[in-house]
Write a protein that holds these residues in place. Structure first.
Motif, PDB file in Angstrom:
ATOM      1  N   CYS A  21       0.875  -1.176   0.000  1.00  0.00           N
ATOM      2  CA  CYS A  21       0.000   0.000   0.000  1.00  0.00           C
ATOM      3  C   CYS A  21       0.911   1.225   0.000  1.00  0.00           C
ATOM      4  CB  CYS A  21      -0.911  -0.001   1.213  1.00  0.00           C
ATOM      5  SG  CYS A  21      -1.942   1.482   1.343  1.00  0.00           S
ATOM      6  N   ALA A  22       1.044   1.845  -1.155  1.00  0.00           N
ATOM      7  CA  ALA A  22       1.920   2.999  -1.302  1.00  0.00           C
ATOM      8  C   ALA A  22       1.123   4.285  -1.173  1.00  0.00           C
ATOM      9  CB  ALA A  22       2.626   2.955  -2.650  1.00  0.00           C
ATOM     10  N   THR A  23       1.732   5.271  -0.554  1.00  0.00           N
ATOM     11  CA  THR A  23       1.051   6.545  -0.374  1.00  0.00           C
ATOM     12  C   THR A  23       2.078   7.666  -0.356  1.00  0.00           C
ATOM     13  OG1 THR A  23      -0.581   7.709   0.994  1.00  0.00           O
ATOM     14  CG2 THR A  23       1.114   6.443   2.150  1.00  0.00           C
ATOM     15  N   SER A  24       1.604   8.864  -0.123  1.00  0.00           N
ATOM     16  CA  SER A  24       2.508  10.004  -0.073  1.00  0.00           C
ATOM     17  C   SER A  24       3.227  10.040   1.274  1.00  0.00           C
ATOM     18  CB  SER A  24       1.726  11.307  -0.269  1.00  0.00           C
ATOM     19  OG  SER A  24       0.887  11.542   0.855  1.00  0.00           O
ATOM     20  N   LEU A  33      -2.093   3.414   8.905  1.00  0.00           N
ATOM     21  CA  LEU A  33      -2.762   2.743   7.802  1.00  0.00           C
ATOM     22  C   LEU A  33      -3.071   1.301   8.183  1.00  0.00           C
ATOM     23  CD1 LEU A  33      -0.590   3.977   4.793  1.00  0.00           C
ATOM     24  CD2 LEU A  33      -2.624   5.024   5.775  1.00  0.00           C
ATOM     25  N   ALA A  34      -4.195   0.823   7.720  1.00  0.00           N
ATOM     26  CA  ALA A  34      -4.622  -0.533   8.039  1.00  0.00           C
ATOM     27  C   ALA A  34      -5.023  -1.272   6.771  1.00  0.00           C
ATOM     28  CB  ALA A  34      -5.801  -0.507   9.009  1.00  0.00           C
ATOM     29  N   TRP A  35      -5.106  -2.563   6.904  1.00  0.00           N
ATOM     30  CA  TRP A  35      -5.617  -3.429   5.834  1.00  0.00           C
ATOM     31  C   TRP A  35      -6.978  -3.980   6.246  1.00  0.00           C
ATOM     32  CZ3 TRP A  35      -3.639  -3.934   1.063  1.00  0.00           C
ATOM     33  CH2 TRP A  35      -2.304  -3.570   0.844  1.00  0.00           C
ATOM     34  N   PHE A  36      -7.886  -3.969   5.296  1.00  0.00           N
ATOM     35  CA  PHE A  36      -9.196  -4.592   5.424  1.00  0.00           C
ATOM     36  C   PHE A  36      -9.372  -5.520   4.234  1.00  0.00           C
ATOM     37  CE2 PHE A  36     -11.839  -2.499   8.734  1.00  0.00           C
ATOM     38  CZ  PHE A  36     -10.907  -1.587   9.197  1.00  0.00           C
ATOM     39  N   ARG A  37     -10.390  -6.337   4.293  1.00  0.00           N
ATOM     40  CA  ARG A  37     -10.727  -7.175   3.148  1.00  0.00           C
ATOM     41  C   ARG A  37     -12.233  -7.351   3.072  1.00  0.00           C
ATOM     42  NH1 ARG A  37      -8.323 -13.031   5.216  1.00  0.00           N
ATOM     43  NH2 ARG A  37      -9.895 -13.436   6.848  1.00  0.00           N
ATOM     44  N   ASP A  71       7.406   0.589   5.758  1.00  0.00           N
ATOM     45  CA  ASP A  71       8.704   0.955   5.197  1.00  0.00           C
ATOM     46  C   ASP A  71       8.753   2.475   5.120  1.00  0.00           C
ATOM     47  OD1 ASP A  71      10.874   1.618   3.514  1.00  0.00           O
ATOM     48  OD2 ASP A  71      10.780  -0.338   2.546  1.00  0.00           O
ATOM     49  N   ASN A  72       9.468   3.072   6.036  1.00  0.00           N
ATOM     50  CA  ASN A  72       9.491   4.533   6.099  1.00  0.00           C
ATOM     51  C   ASN A  72      10.120   5.159   4.856  1.00  0.00           C
ATOM     52  OD1 ASN A  72       8.310   4.500   8.658  1.00  0.00           O
ATOM     53  ND2 ASN A  72      10.292   4.334   9.674  1.00  0.00           N
ATOM     54  N   ALA A  73      11.135   4.507   4.329  1.00  0.00           N
ATOM     55  CA  ALA A  73      11.828   5.068   3.161  1.00  0.00           C
ATOM     56  C   ALA A  73      10.938   5.078   1.930  1.00  0.00           C
ATOM     57  CB  ALA A  73      13.092   4.269   2.887  1.00  0.00           C
ATOM     58  N   GLU A  74      10.050   4.089   1.837  1.00  0.00           N
ATOM     59  CA  GLU A  74       9.192   3.965   0.655  1.00  0.00           C
ATOM     60  C   GLU A  74       7.786   4.497   0.889  1.00  0.00           C
ATOM     61  OE1 GLU A  74      10.201   2.958  -2.296  1.00  0.00           O
ATOM     62  OE2 GLU A  74      12.243   2.604  -1.544  1.00  0.00           O
ATOM     63  N   SER A  75       7.475   4.929   2.112  1.00  0.00           N
ATOM     64  CA  SER A  75       6.110   5.371   2.456  1.00  0.00           C
ATOM     65  C   SER A  75       5.091   4.312   2.054  1.00  0.00           C
ATOM     66  CB  SER A  75       5.790   6.718   1.782  1.00  0.00           C
ATOM     67  OG  SER A  75       6.653   7.721   2.239  1.00  0.00           O
ATOM     68  N   THR A  76       5.390   3.104   2.440  1.00  0.00           N
ATOM     69  CA  THR A  76       4.568   1.965   2.025  1.00  0.00           C
ATOM     70  C   THR A  76       4.299   1.065   3.228  1.00  0.00           C
ATOM     71  OG1 THR A  76       5.474   1.998  -0.214  1.00  0.00           O
ATOM     72  CG2 THR A  76       4.478  -0.062   0.526  1.00  0.00           C
ATOM     73  N   VAL A  77       3.090   0.553   3.277  1.00  0.00           N
ATOM     74  CA  VAL A  77       2.721  -0.453   4.263  1.00  0.00           C
ATOM     75  C   VAL A  77       2.553  -1.781   3.537  1.00  0.00           C
ATOM     76  CG1 VAL A  77       0.972  -1.200   5.921  1.00  0.00           C
ATOM     77  CG2 VAL A  77       1.603   1.208   5.783  1.00  0.00           C
ATOM     78  N   TYR A  92      -8.623  -6.906  -1.054  1.00  0.00           N
ATOM     79  CA  TYR A  92      -7.923  -6.334   0.086  1.00  0.00           C
ATOM     80  C   TYR A  92      -7.730  -4.831  -0.149  1.00  0.00           C
ATOM     81  CZ  TYR A  92      -6.992 -10.888   2.104  1.00  0.00           C
ATOM     82  OH  TYR A  92      -7.138 -12.124   2.700  1.00  0.00           O
ATOM     83  N   TYR A  93      -8.068  -4.063   0.877  1.00  0.00           N
ATOM     84  CA  TYR A  93      -7.984  -2.609   0.809  1.00  0.00           C
ATOM     85  C   TYR A  93      -7.067  -2.085   1.915  1.00  0.00           C
ATOM     86  CZ  TYR A  93     -12.392  -3.013  -1.815  1.00  0.00           C
ATOM     87  OH  TYR A  93     -13.359  -3.340  -2.720  1.00  0.00           O
ATOM     88  N   CYS A  94      -6.381  -1.006   1.606  1.00  0.00           N
ATOM     89  CA  CYS A  94      -5.734  -0.264   2.669  1.00  0.00           C
ATOM     90  C   CYS A  94      -6.506   1.046   2.849  1.00  0.00           C
ATOM     91  CB  CYS A  94      -4.261  -0.002   2.394  1.00  0.00           C
ATOM     92  SG  CYS A  94      -3.888   0.794   0.828  1.00  0.00           S
ATOM     93  N   ALA A  95      -6.425   1.581   4.048  1.00  0.00           N
ATOM     94  CA  ALA A  95      -7.210   2.766   4.357  1.00  0.00           C
ATOM     95  C   ALA A  95      -6.531   3.563   5.465  1.00  0.00           C
ATOM     96  CB  ALA A  95      -8.619   2.376   4.787  1.00  0.00           C
ATOM     97  N   ILE A  96      -6.919   4.826   5.549  1.00  0.00           N
ATOM     98  CA  ILE A  96      -6.348   5.737   6.535  1.00  0.00           C
ATOM     99  C   ILE A  96      -7.209   5.738   7.793  1.00  0.00           C
ATOM    100  CG2 ILE A  96      -5.774   8.149   7.013  1.00  0.00           C
ATOM    101  CD1 ILE A  96      -5.334   8.509   3.996  1.00  0.00           C
TER     102      ILE A  96
END
Length: 121
Positions: A21-24, A33-37, A71-77, A92-96
């Motif tokens: 899950c990539a973001t800004s 950030l969390a994962w749902f399904r 991953d802090n360097a990639e802004s990704t969960v 599967y969804y990621c969400a704020i």
């Protein structure tokens, strides 16, 4: 698009997948950030969240098989999914996370487009 989920696919039972899950950087630094399904015909359900204080919460159905990480360097969960079962089949969804209880989908917004995970028996 504020959240970009990817990594889904078709896998046999017992196999593994890693979702991303990539973001800004702004969102990644300021929000958990969390994962749902969501499986066909079922409600969206909580899977995992990695909190800022390092605590990770998981749904009982995935404990011991799934691992969430940041991953802090990639802004990704990431969501590493091992020992997959047919019942893990879902989008599967990621969400704020906006506050409240982590497992409640109503406390999230900016859902990504989702990524399909299909586990064959």
């Amino acid at each position: 698009v504020q959240l970009q989920a990817s990594g889904g696919g078709l896998v046999q039972a017992g196999g593994s997948l890693r979702l991303s899950c990539a973001t800004s950087r702004r969102i990644f630094s300021n929000y958990e950030l969390a994962w749902f399904r969501q499986a066909p015909g079922k409600e969206r359900e909580f899977v995992a969240v990695n909190t800022f204080n390092g605590i990770r919460y998981y749904a009982d159905s995935v404990k011991g098989r799934f691992t969430i990480s940041r991953d802090n360097a990639e802004s990704t969960v990431y969501l590493q999914m091992n020992s997959l079962k047919p019942e893990d089949t879902a989008v599967y969804y990621c969400a704020i996370f906006m506050g409240g209880r982590y497992y409640d989908a109503n406390n999230y917004n900016n859902w990504g487009q989702g990524t399909q995970v299909t586990v064959s028996s």
